[in-house]
Motif scaffolding. Structure first.
Motif, mmCIF file in Angstrom:
data_model
loop_
_atom_site.group_PDB
_atom_site.id
_atom_site.type_symbol
_atom_site.label_atom_id
_atom_site.label_comp_id
_atom_site.label_asym_id
_atom_site.label_seq_id
_atom_site.Cartn_x
_atom_site.Cartn_y
_atom_site.Cartn_z
ATOM 1 N N ARG A 149 0.827 -1.187 0.000
ATOM 2 C CA ARG A 149 0.000 0.000 0.000
ATOM 3 C C ARG A 149 0.868 1.246 0.000
ATOM 4 O O ARG A 149 1.937 1.266 0.622
ATOM 5 N N TRP A 242 -6.283 3.061 -0.461
ATOM 6 C CA TRP A 242 -6.395 3.012 0.999
ATOM 7 C C TRP A 242 -6.004 4.352 1.628
ATOM 8 O O TRP A 242 -6.721 4.890 2.476
ATOM 9 N N ASP B 102 -15.457 3.874 7.317
ATOM 10 C CA ASP B 102 -14.071 3.545 7.632
ATOM 11 C C ASP B 102 -13.709 2.092 7.316
ATOM 12 O O ASP B 102 -12.670 1.606 7.743
ATOM 13 N N ASP B 104 -12.163 -0.920 5.294
ATOM 14 C CA ASP B 104 -10.962 -0.968 4.456
ATOM 15 C C ASP B 104 -11.383 -1.163 2.988
ATOM 16 O O ASP B 104 -11.917 -2.214 2.631
#
Lengths: 256, 123
Positions: A149, A242, B102, B104
């Protein structure tokens, strides 16, 4: 009278087994740093469990009980892997694997403890053998390391352009060649303007739409961010969603 | 497995999922849904409208990477995250997942991919 050597050997093995059982009941840490490693470690534990046991895996405050018999998972996370005639075997396999995978993705050190399984566990409850689960997880790519990520929101955007109110486009950052064509962006602008004037859909003044490939959700994506009267089009790097999502949530929390 | 059971499965397996809907785009109707708590019909109707807007948008089609790729939309709003994807080989319908803000997004996308395949097996 001398004791047979075979008996001596058995007695010698009892003590280490007792110690091992006590250690299992108390819990022990499994060496695994990533989600893929944690999933593999869980499957390893299943493979090593022959007698009927409930393996309780723990990551922080998150628990996952896995009932195992003869290296077969018969229950995972409270969901039976057996005795559901309505659900096909393949569907059950996928469900159990998904439960283990979802748990393994929780970040943190992995621990396992074991206790004897309920007496109601019968030989008919075949469940899913570890190899079956491992093959399925492998096929899904869950045992391979996921692309890393991107932690910084700035690095997560490869290119960015602003759609101007007059229909123009202003390139802001990154490699403009990665952005959609000007004609495409103008059509998009027109669509979004139409949404703004309509009563539906009710997206409010600030929204962010990310479009990606449904078959490869980890690949790069196009983002459209409408906020503070400004519309940005972004090319989002693989692994970048993300960080941007976290930033979006943080901004909402600040009441912006 | 019925469609309803498949939607229930999605509700359970997708992280932070509050509601799963199966939308018929030509009629703009939610054909089936599964939710953690009852949802007013108007909320479901709005989800169906947004699904149609996204997949019928010429603008998003124009900026898509390729015309043949199956598109998936994730909409981040003020209060939640919504994911929209068409079931495999089913261009008239859309699966919609309303998740916690929130949750993922990477894990949600991964589980949505599995669920999309599961729903395709229903028909």
């Amino acid at each position: 009278m001398s004791i047979d050597q075979g008996v001596m050997d058995i007695l010698a093995r009892i003590e280490p087994r007792t110690q091992a059982r006590a250690r299992d009941e108390a819990g022990r840490k499994l060496e695994a740093e990533t989600g893929a490693e944690r999933l593999a470690a869980i499957l390893d534990e299943v493979a090593d469990t022959i007698l009927p046991r409930v393996l309780q895996f723990r990551i922080g405050d998150t628990l996952c009980d896995v009932t195992v018999n003869s290296a077969r998972v018969v229950n995972a996370g409270g969901r039976d892997a057996v005795n559901s005639e309505e659900e096909g075997r393949e569907a059950r396999l996928q469900r159990v694997a998904a439960v283990l995978r979802a748990f393994a993705m929780v970040d943190g050190p992995l621990q396992v403890s074991a206790r004897p399984a309920d007496d109601s566990l019968t030989a008919d409850e075949v469940g899913h053998i570890e190899r079956e689960l491992r093959n399925y997880c492998d096929g899904q790519g869950w045992l391979a390391e996921a692309p890393s990520r991107i932690e910084s929101p700035d690095l997560a955007v490869l290119a960015n352009a602003v759609l101007l109110d007059d229909g123009g486009i202003e390139y802001q950052d990154g490699d403009a060649a990665l952005l959609p064509t000007v004609d495409g962006l103008k059509v998009l602008r027109s669509d979004l303007d139409g949404w703004r004037g309509a009563s539906e859909p009710d997206l409010g003044d600030a929204y962010w739409i990310v479009m990606n490939d449904a078959d490869d959700p980890a690949a790069s994506a196009i983002g459209v961010c409408v906020e503070h009267g400004r519309t940005d089009v972004q090319v989002i790097a693989p692994g970048g969603l993300w960080a941007l999502a976290a930033e979006w949530v943080a901004r909402r929390g600040e009441g912006e | 497995m019925s469609l309803k059971e498949a939607l229930n499965r999605g509700l359970n397996d997708i992280p932070g999922c509050r509601t799963v809907c199966y939308v018929d785009m030509p009629s703009g109707l939610v054909l089936s849904s599964s939710s953690r708590r009852p949802r007013p019909q108007e909320v479901l109707d709005r989800i169906a409208v947004l699904a149609g807007k996204l997949f019928q948008s010429e603008g998003f089609a124009a900026v898509a990477d390729g015309p043949d790729k199956a598109r998936q939309f994730t909409v981040f709003g003020q209060e939640n995250m919504q994911v929209f994807v068409q079931p495999q080989n089913d261009p008239e319908h859309v699966l919609c997942y309303v998740c916690d803000m929130d949750a993922d997004p990477d894990l949600v996308a991964e589980q949505v991919k599995s669920h999309r395949a599961l729903v395709a097996e229903v028909f």
